[in-house]
Design a protein around this motif. Structure first.
Motif, PDB file in Angstrom:
ATOM      1  N   GLY A   1       0.827  -1.207   0.000  1.00  0.00           N
ATOM      2  CA  GLY A   1       0.000   0.000   0.000  1.00  0.00           C
ATOM      3  C   GLY A   1       0.858   1.252   0.000  1.00  0.00           C
ATOM      4  N   ILE A   2       0.199   2.408  -0.078  1.00  0.00           N
ATOM      5  CA  ILE A   2       0.915   3.686  -0.127  1.00  0.00           C
ATOM      6  C   ILE A   2       1.139   4.280   1.261  1.00  0.00           C
ATOM      7  CG2 ILE A   2       0.078   4.260  -2.433  1.00  0.00           C
ATOM      8  CD1 ILE A   2      -1.989   6.124  -0.970  1.00  0.00           C
ATOM      9  N   GLU A   3       0.693   3.588   2.308  1.00  0.00           N
ATOM     10  CA  GLU A   3       0.727   4.177   3.650  1.00  0.00           C
ATOM     11  C   GLU A   3       2.146   4.501   4.106  1.00  0.00           C
ATOM     12  OE1 GLU A   3      -2.936   2.142   2.874  1.00  0.00           O
ATOM     13  OE2 GLU A   3      -0.894   1.345   2.897  1.00  0.00           O
TER      14      GLU A   3
ATOM     15  N   ALA B   1      -8.380  -4.571  12.504  1.00  0.00           N
ATOM     16  CA  ALA B   1      -7.734  -3.894  13.628  1.00  0.00           C
ATOM     17  C   ALA B   1      -6.748  -4.816  14.339  1.00  0.00           C
ATOM     18  CB  ALA B   1      -8.791  -3.392  14.609  1.00  0.00           C
ATOM     19  N   ALA B   2      -7.156  -6.064  14.561  1.00  0.00           N
ATOM     20  CA  ALA B   2      -6.305  -7.015  15.279  1.00  0.00           C
ATOM     21  C   ALA B   2      -5.016  -7.300  14.513  1.00  0.00           C
ATOM     22  CB  ALA B   2      -7.076  -8.317  15.525  1.00  0.00           C
ATOM     23  N   MET B   3      -5.146  -7.491  13.218  1.00  0.00           N
ATOM     24  CA  MET B   3      -3.977  -7.797  12.396  1.00  0.00           C
ATOM     25  C   MET B   3      -3.013  -6.614  12.348  1.00  0.00           C
ATOM     26  SD  MET B   3      -2.759 -10.340  10.633  1.00  0.00           S
ATOM     27  CE  MET B   3      -1.275 -10.470   9.645  1.00  0.00           C
ATOM     28  N   LEU B   4      -3.551  -5.402  12.202  1.00  0.00           N
ATOM     29  CA  LEU B   4      -2.693  -4.215  12.169  1.00  0.00           C
ATOM     30  C   LEU B   4      -2.002  -4.007  13.512  1.00  0.00           C
ATOM     31  CD1 LEU B   4      -1.673  -1.758  10.615  1.00  0.00           C
ATOM     32  CD2 LEU B   4      -3.675  -0.499  11.427  1.00  0.00           C
ATOM     33  N   SER B   5      -2.761  -4.170  14.599  1.00  0.00           N
ATOM     34  CA  SER B   5      -2.189  -4.030  15.937  1.00  0.00           C
ATOM     35  C   SER B   5      -1.031  -4.992  16.144  1.00  0.00           C
ATOM     36  CB  SER B   5      -3.271  -4.282  16.991  1.00  0.00           C
ATOM     37  OG  SER B   5      -2.710  -4.368  18.284  1.00  0.00           O
TER      38      SER B   5
ATOM     39  N   ASP C   1       7.972  -0.101  -3.299  1.00  0.00           N
ATOM     40  CA  ASP C   1       7.913   0.832  -2.171  1.00  0.00           C
ATOM     41  C   ASP C   1       6.613   0.609  -1.407  1.00  0.00           C
ATOM     42  OD1 ASP C   1       9.592   3.597  -1.630  1.00  0.00           O
ATOM     43  OD2 ASP C   1       7.579   3.684  -0.821  1.00  0.00           O
ATOM     44  N   GLY C   2       6.701   0.447  -0.101  1.00  0.00           N
ATOM     45  CA  GLY C   2       5.483   0.230   0.679  1.00  0.00           C
ATOM     46  C   GLY C   2       5.818  -0.394   2.017  1.00  0.00           C
ATOM     47  N   GLY C   3       4.797  -0.912   2.676  1.00  0.00           N
ATOM     48  CA  GLY C   3       4.985  -1.513   3.991  1.00  0.00           C
ATOM     49  C   GLY C   3       3.891  -2.513   4.289  1.00  0.00           C
ATOM     50  N   VAL C   4       3.576  -2.678   5.579  1.00  0.00           N
ATOM     51  CA  VAL C   4       2.649  -3.733   5.994  1.00  0.00           C
ATOM     52  C   VAL C   4       1.290  -3.187   6.444  1.00  0.00           C
ATOM     53  CG1 VAL C   4       4.525  -5.298   6.635  1.00  0.00           C
ATOM     54  CG2 VAL C   4       3.569  -3.755   8.367  1.00  0.00           C
ATOM     55  N   PHE C   5       1.057  -1.894   6.323  1.00  0.00           N
ATOM     56  CA  PHE C   5      -0.240  -1.326   6.706  1.00  0.00           C
ATOM     57  C   PHE C   5      -1.370  -1.970   5.909  1.00  0.00           C
ATOM     58  CE2 PHE C   5       1.235   2.032   9.404  1.00  0.00           C
ATOM     59  CZ  PHE C   5       0.094   2.554  10.005  1.00  0.00           C
ATOM     60  N   ALA C   6      -1.378  -1.727   4.602  1.00  0.00           N
ATOM     61  CA  ALA C   6      -2.450  -2.250   3.745  1.00  0.00           C
ATOM     62  C   ALA C   6      -2.517  -3.777   3.764  1.00  0.00           C
ATOM     63  CB  ALA C   6      -2.291  -1.734   2.311  1.00  0.00           C
TER      64      ALA C   6
END
Length: 426
Positions: free
Chosen positions: A123-125, A368-372, A327-332
Protein backbone atom coordinates in the motif's frame (compact mmCIF):
# COMPACT_ATOMS: atom_id res chain seq x y z
CA UNK A 1 18.52 42.69 34.24
CA UNK A 2 14.87 43.34 33.35
CA UNK A 3 15.89 44.17 29.78
CA UNK A 4 17.77 40.86 29.48
CA UNK A 5 14.77 38.91 30.78
CA UNK A 6 12.48 40.78 28.39
CA UNK A 7 14.77 39.98 25.46
CA UNK A 8 14.88 36.28 26.43
CA UNK A 9 11.08 36.19 26.67
CA UNK A 10 10.77 37.83 23.26
CA UNK A 11 13.18 35.31 21.75
CA UNK A 12 11.21 32.40 23.25
CA UNK A 13 7.94 33.93 22.04
CA UNK A 14 9.29 34.34 18.50
CA UNK A 15 10.55 30.75 18.56
CA UNK A 16 7.13 29.61 19.79
CA UNK A 17 5.40 31.51 16.97
CA UNK A 18 7.73 29.98 14.39
CA UNK A 19 7.07 26.49 15.80
CA UNK A 20 3.31 27.04 15.48
CA UNK A 21 3.61 28.31 11.90
CA UNK A 22 5.92 25.43 10.97
CA UNK A 23 3.49 22.88 12.45
CA UNK A 24 0.57 24.35 10.50
CA UNK A 25 2.54 24.40 7.25
CA UNK A 26 3.79 20.84 7.79
CA UNK A 27 0.22 19.71 8.48
CA UNK A 28 -1.11 21.25 5.28
CA UNK A 29 1.69 19.98 3.03
CA UNK A 30 1.63 16.47 4.52
CA UNK A 31 -2.15 16.19 4.26
CA UNK A 32 -2.18 17.53 0.71
CA UNK A 33 0.52 15.05 -0.26
CA UNK A 34 -1.36 12.14 1.33
CA UNK A 35 -4.73 13.00 -0.20
CA UNK A 36 -3.32 13.57 -3.69
CA UNK A 37 -1.36 10.29 -3.56
CA UNK A 38 -4.41 8.40 -2.30
CA UNK A 39 -6.67 9.77 -5.04
CA UNK A 40 -4.16 9.17 -7.82
CA UNK A 41 -3.52 5.62 -6.60
CA UNK A 42 -7.23 4.78 -6.41
CA UNK A 43 -7.86 6.18 -9.89
CA UNK A 44 -5.00 4.52 -11.75
CA UNK A 45 -5.10 1.26 -9.81
CA UNK A 46 -8.74 0.79 -10.82
CA UNK A 47 -7.91 1.40 -14.49
CA UNK A 48 -4.93 -0.93 -14.60
CA UNK A 49 -6.65 -3.67 -12.61
CA UNK A 50 -9.64 -3.65 -14.97
CA UNK A 51 -7.29 -4.02 -17.92
CA UNK A 52 -5.45 -6.89 -16.24
CA UNK A 53 -8.68 -8.59 -15.20
CA UNK A 54 -9.90 -8.51 -18.79
CA UNK A 55 -6.52 -9.45 -20.26
CA UNK A 56 -4.61 -11.65 -17.73
CA UNK A 57 -1.35 -11.24 -19.66
CA UNK A 58 -1.11 -7.84 -17.99
CA UNK A 59 -0.73 -9.54 -14.61
CA UNK A 60 2.73 -10.50 -15.90
CA UNK A 61 3.51 -7.25 -17.74
CA UNK A 62 2.43 -4.62 -15.21
CA UNK A 63 4.55 -5.71 -12.19
CA UNK A 64 7.64 -6.06 -14.39
CA UNK A 65 7.09 -2.63 -15.91
CA UNK A 66 6.40 -0.95 -12.55
CA UNK A 67 9.41 -2.42 -10.74
CA UNK A 68 11.67 -1.70 -13.73
CA UNK A 69 10.64 1.97 -13.83
CA UNK A 70 11.24 2.25 -10.08
CA UNK A 71 14.70 0.71 -10.53
CA UNK A 72 15.71 3.19 -13.24
CA UNK A 73 14.30 6.13 -11.29
CA UNK A 74 16.43 5.16 -8.30
CA UNK A 75 19.44 4.63 -10.52
CA UNK A 76 19.31 7.92 -12.39
CA UNK A 77 17.13 10.27 -10.31
CA UNK A 78 17.15 9.32 -6.63
CA UNK A 79 20.86 8.99 -5.78
CA UNK A 80 20.90 5.21 -6.34
CA UNK A 81 19.49 4.77 -2.83
CA UNK A 82 16.82 2.21 -2.02
CA UNK A 83 13.96 3.30 0.20
CA UNK A 84 14.01 1.58 3.60
CA UNK A 85 10.52 2.56 4.74
CA UNK A 86 9.86 3.63 8.31
CA UNK A 87 13.36 2.54 9.34
CA UNK A 88 14.56 5.68 7.55
CA UNK A 89 12.57 7.74 10.04
CA UNK A 90 14.02 5.82 12.99
CA UNK A 91 17.55 6.38 11.70
CA UNK A 92 16.86 10.11 11.55
CA UNK A 93 15.09 10.49 14.90
CA UNK A 94 17.72 8.40 16.72
CA UNK A 95 20.62 10.45 15.40
CA UNK A 96 21.47 14.14 15.59
CA UNK A 97 23.44 14.04 12.36
CA UNK A 98 21.24 11.91 10.09
CA UNK A 99 18.48 13.69 8.20
CA UNK A 100 15.75 12.79 5.75
CA UNK A 101 16.91 14.44 2.49
CA UNK A 102 14.45 16.39 0.36
CA UNK A 103 14.49 13.89 -2.51
CA UNK A 104 12.77 11.35 -0.22
CA UNK A 105 9.49 13.18 -0.82
CA UNK A 106 9.28 12.60 -4.62
CA UNK A 107 11.07 9.26 -4.27
CA UNK A 108 8.49 7.73 -1.94
CA UNK A 109 5.57 9.52 -3.60
CA UNK A 110 6.37 8.33 -7.13
CA UNK A 111 7.68 4.88 -6.21
CA UNK A 112 4.75 4.19 -3.88
CA UNK A 113 2.31 5.17 -6.62
CA UNK A 114 4.04 3.04 -9.28
CA UNK A 115 4.32 0.02 -6.98
CA UNK A 116 0.62 -0.17 -6.18
CA UNK A 117 -0.99 0.82 -9.50
CA UNK A 118 1.08 -1.77 -11.36
CA UNK A 119 0.06 -4.59 -9.04
CA UNK A 120 2.63 -4.59 -6.24
CA UNK A 121 0.83 -6.20 -3.31
CA UNK A 122 1.38 -3.48 -0.73
CA UNK A 123 0.00 0.00 0.00
CA UNK A 124 0.92 3.69 -0.13
CA UNK A 125 0.73 4.18 3.65
CA UNK A 126 4.42 3.79 4.44
CA UNK A 127 5.37 5.80 1.34
CA UNK A 128 3.11 8.58 2.62
CA UNK A 129 4.45 8.33 6.17
CA UNK A 130 8.10 8.66 5.10
CA UNK A 131 7.36 11.45 2.60
CA UNK A 132 5.38 13.42 5.18
CA UNK A 133 8.09 12.78 7.81
CA UNK A 134 10.57 14.25 5.33
CA UNK A 135 8.47 17.42 5.13
CA UNK A 136 8.85 17.77 8.89
CA UNK A 137 12.56 16.97 8.70
CA UNK A 138 13.19 19.57 6.00
CA UNK A 139 11.32 22.21 8.02
CA UNK A 140 13.46 21.35 11.05
CA UNK A 141 16.64 21.90 9.03
CA UNK A 142 15.64 25.41 7.92
CA UNK A 143 15.73 27.16 11.28
CA UNK A 144 18.26 26.88 14.10
CA UNK A 145 15.47 27.28 16.67
CA UNK A 146 13.92 24.03 15.38
CA UNK A 147 17.01 21.89 15.99
CA UNK A 148 15.76 20.62 19.33
CA UNK A 149 12.30 19.89 17.85
CA UNK A 150 13.47 17.40 15.24
CA UNK A 151 11.39 14.46 16.48
CA UNK A 152 8.35 16.66 17.13
CA UNK A 153 8.28 18.15 13.61
CA UNK A 154 8.83 14.75 11.97
CA UNK A 155 6.02 13.36 14.14
CA UNK A 156 3.77 16.26 13.11
CA UNK A 157 4.26 15.41 9.43
CA UNK A 158 3.58 11.73 10.05
CA UNK A 159 0.46 12.47 12.13
CA UNK A 160 -0.98 14.74 9.41
CA UNK A 161 -0.25 12.17 6.68
CA UNK A 162 -1.91 9.30 8.57
CA UNK A 163 -4.86 11.54 9.42
CA UNK A 164 -5.38 12.40 5.76
CA UNK A 165 -5.09 8.79 4.60
CA UNK A 166 -7.49 7.28 7.11
CA UNK A 167 -9.75 10.20 8.09
CA UNK A 168 -8.79 9.67 11.74
CA UNK A 169 -6.99 12.50 13.60
CA UNK A 170 -6.65 10.42 16.78
CA UNK A 171 -5.04 7.56 14.82
CA UNK A 172 -2.56 10.05 13.33
CA UNK A 173 -1.51 11.34 16.75
CA UNK A 174 -1.37 7.87 18.30
CA UNK A 175 0.69 6.41 15.44
CA UNK A 176 3.21 9.23 15.82
CA UNK A 177 3.31 8.59 19.56
CA UNK A 178 3.33 4.77 19.60
CA UNK A 179 5.62 4.17 16.62
CA UNK A 180 7.65 7.30 15.82
CA UNK A 181 8.23 9.51 18.88
CA UNK A 182 7.49 7.15 21.79
CA UNK A 183 7.71 10.24 24.06
CA UNK A 184 4.72 12.31 25.15
CA UNK A 185 6.01 15.87 25.61
CA UNK A 186 4.26 19.24 25.52
CA UNK A 187 5.99 20.17 22.28
CA UNK A 188 4.98 16.83 20.73
CA UNK A 189 1.30 17.40 21.45
CA UNK A 190 1.48 21.05 20.35
CA UNK A 191 3.04 20.27 16.95
CA UNK A 192 1.02 17.13 16.19
CA UNK A 193 -2.33 18.58 17.28
CA UNK A 194 -1.78 21.68 15.14
CA UNK A 195 -0.70 19.60 12.13
CA UNK A 196 -3.60 17.18 12.55
CA UNK A 197 -6.07 20.07 12.90
CA UNK A 198 -4.99 21.48 9.55
CA UNK A 199 -5.15 17.99 7.99
CA UNK A 200 -8.68 17.50 9.37
CA UNK A 201 -9.73 20.89 8.01
CA UNK A 202 -8.44 19.95 4.56
CA UNK A 203 -10.32 16.64 4.72
CA UNK A 204 -13.50 18.56 5.57
CA UNK A 205 -13.05 21.09 2.75
CA UNK A 206 -12.39 18.36 0.20
CA UNK A 207 -15.25 16.23 1.56
CA UNK A 208 -12.94 13.23 1.69
CA UNK A 209 -15.00 10.08 2.37
CA UNK A 210 -13.95 7.30 4.79
CA UNK A 211 -12.15 4.39 3.17
CA UNK A 212 -14.89 1.88 4.08
CA UNK A 213 -18.05 3.73 5.11
CA UNK A 214 -20.25 0.98 6.56
CA UNK A 215 -23.00 0.83 9.15
CA UNK A 216 -22.33 -1.44 12.14
CA UNK A 217 -25.69 -2.05 13.81
CA UNK A 218 -24.75 -4.12 16.85
CA UNK A 219 -22.51 -6.80 18.30
CA UNK A 220 -23.36 -9.71 20.59
CA UNK A 221 -21.75 -10.67 23.90
CA UNK A 222 -21.86 -14.36 22.97
CA UNK A 223 -19.43 -13.59 20.12
CA UNK A 224 -16.65 -12.44 22.50
CA UNK A 225 -14.94 -15.88 22.73
CA UNK A 226 -14.89 -15.98 18.92
CA UNK A 227 -13.45 -12.46 18.82
CA UNK A 228 -10.72 -13.58 21.22
CA UNK A 229 -9.91 -16.53 18.97
CA UNK A 230 -9.75 -14.13 16.02
CA UNK A 231 -7.30 -11.97 17.97
CA UNK A 232 -5.06 -14.94 18.68
CA UNK A 233 -5.16 -16.09 15.05
CA UNK A 234 -4.37 -12.54 13.92
CA UNK A 235 -1.37 -12.44 16.22
CA UNK A 236 -0.09 -15.72 14.82
CA UNK A 237 -0.66 -14.63 11.21
CA UNK A 238 1.06 -11.29 11.83
CA UNK A 239 4.20 -13.17 12.84
CA UNK A 240 3.95 -15.12 9.59
CA UNK A 241 3.72 -11.81 7.70
CA UNK A 242 6.66 -10.30 9.60
CA UNK A 243 8.88 -13.34 9.15
CA UNK A 244 8.00 -13.52 5.43
CA UNK A 245 9.06 -9.90 4.91
CA UNK A 246 12.28 -10.35 6.86
CA UNK A 247 13.12 -13.65 5.15
CA UNK A 248 12.56 -12.30 1.63
CA UNK A 249 14.56 -9.14 2.33
CA UNK A 250 17.45 -11.16 3.76
CA UNK A 251 17.36 -13.62 0.87
CA UNK A 252 17.09 -10.99 -1.86
CA UNK A 253 19.89 -8.94 -0.28
CA UNK A 254 22.27 -11.77 -1.21
CA UNK A 255 21.43 -11.27 -4.89
CA UNK A 256 23.89 -8.66 -6.16
CA UNK A 257 22.31 -7.90 -9.55
CA UNK A 258 19.14 -5.85 -9.09
CA UNK A 259 17.46 -7.10 -12.25
CA UNK A 260 17.66 -10.68 -10.98
CA UNK A 261 15.73 -9.52 -7.92
CA UNK A 262 13.10 -7.93 -10.15
CA UNK A 263 12.74 -11.03 -12.33
CA UNK A 264 12.38 -13.38 -9.35
CA UNK A 265 10.02 -10.99 -7.57
CA UNK A 266 7.87 -10.48 -10.66
CA UNK A 267 7.64 -14.24 -11.14
CA UNK A 268 6.20 -14.66 -7.64
CA UNK A 269 3.92 -11.60 -7.89
CA UNK A 270 2.56 -12.30 -11.36
CA UNK A 271 1.80 -15.97 -10.79
CA UNK A 272 0.00 -15.12 -7.54
CA UNK A 273 -2.03 -12.35 -9.20
CA UNK A 274 -2.97 -14.71 -12.02
CA UNK A 275 -4.27 -17.26 -9.50
CA UNK A 276 -5.87 -14.73 -7.13
CA UNK A 277 -6.52 -11.30 -8.71
CA UNK A 278 -7.71 -10.06 -5.30
CA UNK A 279 -4.01 -9.72 -4.37
CA UNK A 280 -3.53 -6.90 -6.89
CA UNK A 281 -2.32 -3.62 -5.38
CA UNK A 282 -3.40 -2.51 -1.92
CA UNK A 283 -6.40 -4.87 -1.90
CA UNK A 284 -8.90 -2.26 -0.67
CA UNK A 285 -11.13 -2.93 -3.65
CA UNK A 286 -11.37 -6.61 -2.66
CA UNK A 287 -12.10 -5.67 0.96
CA UNK A 288 -14.96 -3.39 -0.14
CA UNK A 289 -16.41 -6.17 -2.26
CA UNK A 290 -16.74 -8.65 0.59
CA UNK A 291 -17.64 -5.98 3.18
CA UNK A 292 -20.72 -4.94 1.24
CA UNK A 293 -21.76 -8.42 0.11
CA UNK A 294 -20.70 -10.60 3.06
CA UNK A 295 -24.29 -11.46 4.03
CA UNK A 296 -25.13 -12.87 0.61
CA UNK A 297 -21.97 -14.93 0.06
CA UNK A 298 -22.35 -18.62 1.02
CA UNK A 299 -19.29 -20.62 2.03
CA UNK A 300 -18.52 -23.06 -0.76
CA UNK A 301 -15.48 -25.23 -1.32
CA UNK A 302 -14.06 -23.00 -4.11
CA UNK A 303 -14.56 -19.91 -1.90
CA UNK A 304 -12.86 -21.60 1.06
CA UNK A 305 -9.88 -22.60 -1.11
CA UNK A 306 -9.69 -19.05 -2.48
CA UNK A 307 -9.72 -17.49 1.00
CA UNK A 308 -7.11 -19.90 2.34
CA UNK A 309 -4.94 -19.33 -0.74
CA UNK A 310 -5.20 -15.56 -0.33
CA UNK A 311 -4.30 -15.71 3.37
CA UNK A 312 -1.31 -17.93 2.62
CA UNK A 313 -0.03 -16.02 -0.40
CA UNK A 314 -0.59 -12.39 0.64
CA UNK A 315 2.45 -12.24 2.99
CA UNK A 316 4.59 -13.92 0.33
CA UNK A 317 3.50 -11.56 -2.46
CA UNK A 318 3.90 -8.52 -0.22
CA UNK A 319 7.38 -9.68 0.77
CA UNK A 320 8.37 -10.31 -2.85
CA UNK A 321 7.10 -6.84 -3.80
CA UNK A 322 9.18 -5.12 -1.12
CA UNK A 323 12.29 -7.28 -1.54
CA UNK A 324 12.42 -6.78 -5.31
CA UNK A 325 12.40 -2.99 -5.07
CA UNK A 326 8.76 -2.00 -4.52
CA UNK A 327 7.91 0.83 -2.17
CA UNK A 328 5.48 0.23 0.68
CA UNK A 329 4.99 -1.51 3.99
CA UNK A 330 2.65 -3.73 5.99
CA UNK A 331 -0.24 -1.33 6.71
CA UNK A 332 -2.45 -2.25 3.74
CA UNK A 333 -1.45 -5.96 3.75
CA UNK A 334 -2.36 -6.18 7.45
CA UNK A 335 -5.80 -4.64 6.90
CA UNK A 336 -6.33 -6.92 3.90
CA UNK A 337 -5.30 -10.10 5.72
CA UNK A 338 -7.33 -9.17 8.80
CA UNK A 339 -10.47 -8.58 6.75
CA UNK A 340 -10.19 -11.89 4.89
CA UNK A 341 -9.22 -13.80 8.04
CA UNK A 342 -12.24 -12.38 9.88
CA UNK A 343 -14.53 -13.16 6.96
CA UNK A 344 -13.31 -16.76 6.69
CA UNK A 345 -13.69 -17.32 10.42
CA UNK A 346 -17.22 -15.91 10.47
CA UNK A 347 -18.25 -18.03 7.49
CA UNK A 348 -16.84 -21.20 9.07
CA UNK A 349 -18.60 -20.46 12.38
CA UNK A 350 -21.94 -19.81 10.68
CA UNK A 351 -21.73 -22.72 8.24
CA UNK A 352 -20.46 -25.50 10.49
CA UNK A 353 -21.38 -24.36 14.00
CA UNK A 354 -24.56 -22.38 13.32
CA UNK A 355 -23.37 -19.47 15.50
CA UNK A 356 -25.16 -16.76 13.52
CA UNK A 357 -22.31 -14.27 14.00
CA UNK A 358 -22.12 -11.08 11.91
CA UNK A 359 -19.40 -11.40 9.22
CA UNK A 360 -18.86 -7.63 8.88
CA UNK A 361 -18.03 -7.37 12.58
CA UNK A 362 -15.41 -10.08 12.25
CA UNK A 363 -13.89 -8.38 9.21
CA UNK A 364 -13.60 -5.04 10.99
CA UNK A 365 -12.18 -6.56 14.18
CA UNK A 366 -9.84 -8.71 12.09
CA UNK A 367 -8.45 -5.63 10.33
CA UNK A 368 -7.73 -3.89 13.63
CA UNK A 369 -6.30 -7.01 15.28
CA UNK A 370 -3.98 -7.80 12.40
CA UNK A 371 -2.69 -4.22 12.17
CA UNK A 372 -2.19 -4.03 15.94
CA UNK A 373 -0.18 -7.25 15.92
CA UNK A 374 1.88 -6.30 12.85
CA UNK A 375 3.05 -2.89 14.09
CA UNK A 376 2.63 -3.42 17.88
CA UNK A 377 0.40 -0.34 18.13
CA UNK A 378 -3.03 -1.37 19.45
CA UNK A 379 -4.42 2.12 20.06
CA UNK A 380 -3.39 3.30 16.61
CA UNK A 381 -5.12 0.24 15.11
CA UNK A 382 -8.24 0.87 17.21
CA UNK A 383 -8.81 4.47 16.13
CA UNK A 384 -7.55 3.93 12.60
CA UNK A 385 -10.04 1.15 11.85
CA UNK A 386 -12.89 3.00 13.55
CA UNK A 387 -11.93 6.00 11.41
CA UNK A 388 -11.85 4.17 8.08
CA UNK A 389 -15.31 2.67 8.66
CA UNK A 390 -16.60 5.89 10.28
CA UNK A 391 -18.26 3.93 13.08
CA UNK A 392 -17.36 3.36 16.76
CA UNK A 393 -19.95 0.70 17.62
CA UNK A 394 -17.25 -1.97 17.91
CA UNK A 395 -14.92 0.24 19.99
CA UNK A 396 -14.81 -2.01 23.08
CA UNK A 397 -14.31 -5.40 21.37
CA UNK A 398 -11.73 -3.87 19.00
CA UNK A 399 -9.79 -2.46 21.95
CA UNK A 400 -9.69 -5.79 23.77
CA UNK A 401 -8.85 -7.86 20.70
CA UNK A 402 -6.12 -5.43 19.57
CA UNK A 403 -4.37 -5.90 22.91
CA UNK A 404 -4.77 -9.69 22.69
CA UNK A 405 -3.41 -9.85 19.14
CA UNK A 406 -0.44 -7.59 19.92
CA UNK A 407 0.67 -9.58 22.96
CA UNK A 408 0.06 -12.89 21.17
CA UNK A 409 2.40 -11.72 18.43
CA UNK A 410 5.00 -10.41 20.90
CA UNK A 411 5.01 -13.71 22.82
CA UNK A 412 5.77 -15.61 19.62
CA UNK A 413 8.17 -13.08 18.07
CA UNK A 414 9.12 -9.81 19.79
CA UNK A 415 9.95 -7.82 16.63
CA UNK A 416 8.02 -6.08 13.87
CA UNK A 417 9.35 -5.29 10.40
CA UNK A 418 10.08 -1.80 11.80
CA UNK A 419 12.00 -2.83 14.91
CA UNK A 420 13.95 -5.86 13.72
CA UNK A 421 17.68 -5.30 13.25
CA UNK A 422 19.79 -8.08 11.78
CA UNK A 423 22.69 -9.22 13.93
CA UNK A 424 25.89 -7.97 12.31
CA UNK A 425 28.14 -10.74 11.09
CA UNK A 426 31.39 -11.11 12.99
Amino acid sequence: MNDILRIKKNIRFIAFQKLILASLLIGFLSAFLAISLKRMTEYYETIFFCQANNHPIYFFIFPFFGLSVIYFLRLYLFNKNENKGIKEIFESTNSKSKILPLYKIPSHYINGLLTVIFGGSTGIEVSTVVASATIGSVAQQKENVFRKYKVELISAGVAAGVTALFCSPIAGILFSLEVISKKATKSFFLTTILAVSIASGLLFLLNEPPLFAINITTWHVYAIPYFVLLGILSGIHSVYLTKCVLFFKATFSKIKIQYYKIIIGVGIISLSLFLFPELYGDGYRAIKTILFSSKEIPLTLPLAITLIGILFLKPIVTSATLASGGDGGVFAPSLFIGAFLGFLMAMVLNTFFNTNVIPVNFMVIGMAAMLSASIHAPFTALFLVCGIINDYTLFFPILVICLISKYTAKMIYPFTVYTFSPTPSK
